[in-house]
Design a protein around this motif. Sequence first.
Motif, PDB file in Angstrom:
ATOM      1  N   SER A  77       0.848  -1.178   0.000  1.00  0.00           N
ATOM      2  CA  SER A  77       0.000   0.000   0.000  1.00  0.00           C
ATOM      3  C   SER A  77       0.890   1.235   0.000  1.00  0.00           C
ATOM      4  O   SER A  77       1.933   1.254   0.655  1.00  0.00           O
ATOM      5  CB  SER A  77      -0.906   0.013   1.241  1.00  0.00           C
ATOM      6  N   VAL A  78       0.491   2.244  -0.758  1.00  0.00           N
ATOM      7  CA  VAL A  78       1.239   3.488  -0.838  1.00  0.00           C
ATOM      8  C   VAL A  78       0.276   4.637  -0.541  1.00  0.00           C
ATOM      9  O   VAL A  78      -0.812   4.705  -1.114  1.00  0.00           O
ATOM     10  CB  VAL A  78       1.864   3.686  -2.241  1.00  0.00           C
ATOM     11  N   VAL A  79       0.684   5.516   0.355  1.00  0.00           N
ATOM     12  CA  VAL A  79      -0.099   6.702   0.683  1.00  0.00           C
ATOM     13  C   VAL A  79       0.773   7.914   0.385  1.00  0.00           C
ATOM     14  O   VAL A  79       1.872   8.046   0.926  1.00  0.00           O
ATOM     15  CB  VAL A  79      -0.516   6.713   2.172  1.00  0.00           C
ATOM     16  N   MET A  80       0.272   8.768  -0.488  1.00  0.00           N
ATOM     17  CA  MET A  80       1.038   9.951  -0.872  1.00  0.00           C
ATOM     18  C   MET A  80       0.430  11.185  -0.222  1.00  0.00           C
ATOM     19  O   MET A  80      -0.747  11.478  -0.404  1.00  0.00           O
ATOM     20  CB  MET A  80       1.048  10.080  -2.389  1.00  0.00           C
ATOM     21  N   THR A  85       5.757  10.333   1.467  1.00  0.00           N
ATOM     22  CA  THR A  85       5.110   9.156   0.890  1.00  0.00           C
ATOM     23  C   THR A  85       5.308   8.017   1.875  1.00  0.00           C
ATOM     24  O   THR A  85       6.418   7.782   2.347  1.00  0.00           O
ATOM     25  CB  THR A  85       5.735   8.799  -0.475  1.00  0.00           C
ATOM     26  N   TYR A  86       4.225   7.332   2.195  1.00  0.00           N
ATOM     27  CA  TYR A  86       4.261   6.214   3.141  1.00  0.00           C
ATOM     28  C   TYR A  86       4.060   4.931   2.338  1.00  0.00           C
ATOM     29  O   TYR A  86       3.102   4.827   1.563  1.00  0.00           O
ATOM     30  CB  TYR A  86       3.160   6.365   4.190  1.00  0.00           C
ATOM     31  N   ILE A  87       4.961   3.981   2.541  1.00  0.00           N
ATOM     32  CA  ILE A  87       4.918   2.740   1.785  1.00  0.00           C
ATOM     33  C   ILE A  87       4.905   1.569   2.771  1.00  0.00           C
ATOM     34  O   ILE A  87       5.736   1.516   3.680  1.00  0.00           O
ATOM     35  CB  ILE A  87       6.113   2.651   0.824  1.00  0.00           C
ATOM     36  N   PHE A  88       3.960   0.658   2.571  1.00  0.00           N
ATOM     37  CA  PHE A  88       3.797  -0.492   3.455  1.00  0.00           C
ATOM     38  C   PHE A  88       3.853  -1.761   2.611  1.00  0.00           C
ATOM     39  O   PHE A  88       3.140  -1.866   1.614  1.00  0.00           O
ATOM     40  CB  PHE A  88       2.453  -0.418   4.188  1.00  0.00           C
ATOM     41  N   LEU A  89       4.697  -2.714   3.020  1.00  0.00           N
ATOM     42  CA  LEU A  89       4.840  -3.970   2.291  1.00  0.00           C
ATOM     43  C   LEU A  89       4.706  -5.135   3.261  1.00  0.00           C
ATOM     44  O   LEU A  89       5.366  -5.155   4.294  1.00  0.00           O
ATOM     45  CB  LEU A  89       6.215  -4.069   1.632  1.00  0.00           C
TER      46      LEU A  89
END
Length: 127
Positions: A77-80, A85-89
Amino acid sequence: MILDQLNALRADFPECHTVALADISSGTVLCVSAKQKHPQERLDALCSTAAELLDGDAAQAFSKALEMPKTATLQESVVMAKLETYIFLRSPQDRMEAMLCICSANIDIDTFLQGARSSLKTIANAQ
């Protein structure tokens, strides 16, 4: 080993300020690599956000909108935001572990995701 991988990922991507490994089922941040220390509350909030976006109501809504099979789970998931920018894997080995990343807004997301996936796979295979 885990911290070495997180540090290496940040070194490869200077636009990445913080990388953490977390157990999203318990809301526990397990390891952090950061340019500057974050308050525990911010790390906890980041972990909660990852849980919501990968497993919570938001994840279910996205899965439904994307017409994913009911048995499928979101892996990333990516939140801009304006400045970050927040990236979750999600870990490929343990669906309750996730990598949480805070990057500048101008990061090349595709290139960063390739590096983050590789790092997360290395971490998962070492455990």
